[in-house]
Scaffold this active site. Structure first.
Site, PDB file in Angstrom:
ATOM      1  N   HIS A  17      -2.250  35.082  35.778  1.00 44.46           N
ATOM      2  CA  HIS A  17      -2.372  33.722  35.224  1.00 44.46           C
ATOM      3  C   HIS A  17      -3.715  33.562  34.505  1.00 44.46           C
ATOM      4  CE1 HIS A  17       0.346  32.412  38.793  1.00 44.46           C
ATOM      5  NE2 HIS A  17       1.060  32.163  37.716  1.00 44.46           N
ATOM      6  N   LYS A  41      10.599  25.154  44.623  1.00 44.37           N
ATOM      7  CA  LYS A  41      10.214  26.420  45.252  1.00 44.37           C
ATOM      8  C   LYS A  41       9.570  26.070  46.579  1.00 44.37           C
ATOM      9  CE  LYS A  41       8.781  29.323  41.323  1.00 44.37           C
ATOM     10  NZ  LYS A  41       7.631  29.992  40.688  1.00 44.37           N
ATOM     11  N   ARG A  90       6.357  38.589  31.511  1.00 38.70           N
ATOM     12  CA  ARG A  90       6.116  39.904  32.118  1.00 38.70           C
ATOM     13  C   ARG A  90       7.294  40.810  31.787  1.00 38.70           C
ATOM     14  NH1 ARG A  90       5.130  37.061  37.693  1.00 38.70           N
ATOM     15  NH2 ARG A  90       6.631  35.802  36.578  1.00 38.70           N
ATOM     16  N   SER A 128       2.587  35.549  41.975  1.00 45.45           N
ATOM     17  CA  SER A 128       2.064  34.853  43.157  1.00 45.45           C
ATOM     18  C   SER A 128       2.809  35.327  44.409  1.00 45.45           C
ATOM     19  CB  SER A 128       2.249  33.336  43.012  1.00 45.45           C
ATOM     20  OG  SER A 128       1.575  32.868  41.877  1.00 45.45           O
TER      21      SER A 128
HETATM   22  P1  ADP Z   1       6.588  28.778  37.374  1.00 39.64           P
HETATM   23  O1  ADP Z   1       7.141  28.328  38.685  1.00 39.64           O
HETATM   24  O2  ADP Z   1       6.521  27.682  36.348  1.00 39.64           O
HETATM   25  O3  ADP Z   1       7.217  30.044  36.832  1.00 39.64           O
HETATM   26  P2  ADP Z   1       4.277  30.428  37.952  1.00 39.64           P
HETATM   27  O4  ADP Z   1       2.968  30.021  38.509  1.00 39.64           O
HETATM   28  O5  ADP Z   1       5.080  31.408  38.714  1.00 39.64           O
HETATM   29  O6  ADP Z   1       5.047  29.077  37.694  1.00 39.64           O
HETATM   30  O7  ADP Z   1       4.058  31.037  36.490  1.00 39.64           O
HETATM   31  C1  ADP Z   1       3.533  30.243  35.446  1.00 39.64           C
HETATM   32  C2  ADP Z   1       3.637  31.035  34.152  1.00 39.64           C
HETATM   33  O8  ADP Z   1       2.773  32.159  34.212  1.00 39.64           O
HETATM   34  C3  ADP Z   1       5.046  31.589  33.853  1.00 39.64           C
HETATM   35  O9  ADP Z   1       5.270  31.537  32.456  1.00 39.64           O
HETATM   36  C4  ADP Z   1       4.964  33.011  34.317  1.00 39.64           C
HETATM   37  O10 ADP Z   1       5.872  33.852  33.620  1.00 39.64           O
HETATM   38  C5  ADP Z   1       3.519  33.336  33.946  1.00 39.64           C
HETATM   39  N1  ADP Z   1       2.992  34.426  34.742  1.00 39.64           N
HETATM   40  C6  ADP Z   1       2.945  34.541  36.081  1.00 39.64           C
HETATM   41  N2  ADP Z   1       2.392  35.704  36.464  1.00 39.64           N
HETATM   42  C7  ADP Z   1       2.083  36.362  35.306  1.00 39.64           C
HETATM   43  C8  ADP Z   1       1.522  37.642  35.003  1.00 39.64           C
HETATM   44  N3  ADP Z   1       1.195  38.500  35.966  1.00 39.64           N
HETATM   45  N4  ADP Z   1       1.359  37.976  33.699  1.00 39.64           N
HETATM   46  C9  ADP Z   1       1.742  37.112  32.736  1.00 39.64           C
HETATM   47  N5  ADP Z   1       2.282  35.907  32.939  1.00 39.64           N
HETATM   48  C10 ADP Z   1       2.463  35.540  34.219  1.00 39.64           C
END
Ligand code: ADP
Length: 175
Positions: A17, A41, A90, A128
């Site tokens: 992130h 979630k 990803r 996460s």
């Molecule tokens: P959500 O529940 O909205 O998916 P997340 O916190 O899981 O929230 O992810 C927020 C954004 O960050 C999403 O677009 C996700 O694809 C992106 N993201 C999460 N981890 C990574 C990573 N390791 N590399 C690139 N983008 C990521």
């Protein structure tokens, strides 16, 4: 001035992130990192905890602000004057959901567009959930999350472990 919103659950914020936020902040004049209050979630951290950890992780980037929000992301984008929603991509499996969300958001608000940034190679398999699973069994999450998040994960699982332990103890005392 182009304002962008990077929305997510951030439960907790990972270095993947941080990488996306850092790169997005270099592309846009201002980036609002938006922590969704009630995602569909199961969460480990409260909204206040997720927001605070995210703010600490991004505190050195001068054109980034962090806030939590409820409701539609496009409504938040419009309320802060953003025309762009930033998301991270990803592996291929992310694409379908991001594509669906981007088209839905465009239908809801045609003036707000989605920009997806490709993950940094070293974060391609980082989420996460993975960081939480590793921390839950006492593994090392250094390099996956910022140091203050690693400490928060350790502390959270210690407390949860203690709470689960005391429940077991109560149950066994009752039995
Ligand atoms: P959500 O529940 O909205 O998916 P997340 O916190 O899981 O929230 O992810 C927020 C954004 O960050 C999403 O677009 C996700 O694809 C992106 N993201 C999460 N981890 C990574 C990573 N390791 N590399 C690139 N983008 C990521």
């Amino acid at each position: 001035m182009t304002i962008a919103v990077y929305p997510g659950t951030f439960d907790p914020i990972t270095n993947g992130h941080v990488d996306i936020a850092t790169r997005a902040a270099a592309l846009f004049d201002h980036l609002v990192v938006a922590v969704y209050d009630r995602p569909l979630k199961t969460l480990l951290f409260s909204t206040a905890e997720r927001e605070a950890m995210t703010r600490e992780a991004l505190k050195d980037i001068s054109n980034v602000t962090v806030q939590s929000y409820l409701g539609l992301t496009v409504n938040l984008a419009q309320s802060v004057g953003a025309r762009v929603i930033v998301r991270g991509l990803r592996v291929l499996s992310d694409f379908e959901l991001e594509f669906q969300m981007a088209l839905t958001n465009r239908k809801l608000a045609p003036d707000v567009d989605t920009v997806c940034l490709m993950t940094g190679q070293r974060y391609a398999f980082l989420s996460s959930s993975i960081a939480k699973e590793i921390a839950m069994v006492g593994g090392c999450v250094d390099g996956m999350v910022p140091p203050h998040v690693a400490a928060a994960l350790k502390d959270k699982f210690r407390r949860l472990g203690a709470a689960a332990g005391s429940k077991v103890q109560i149950v066994s005392l009752r039995d």
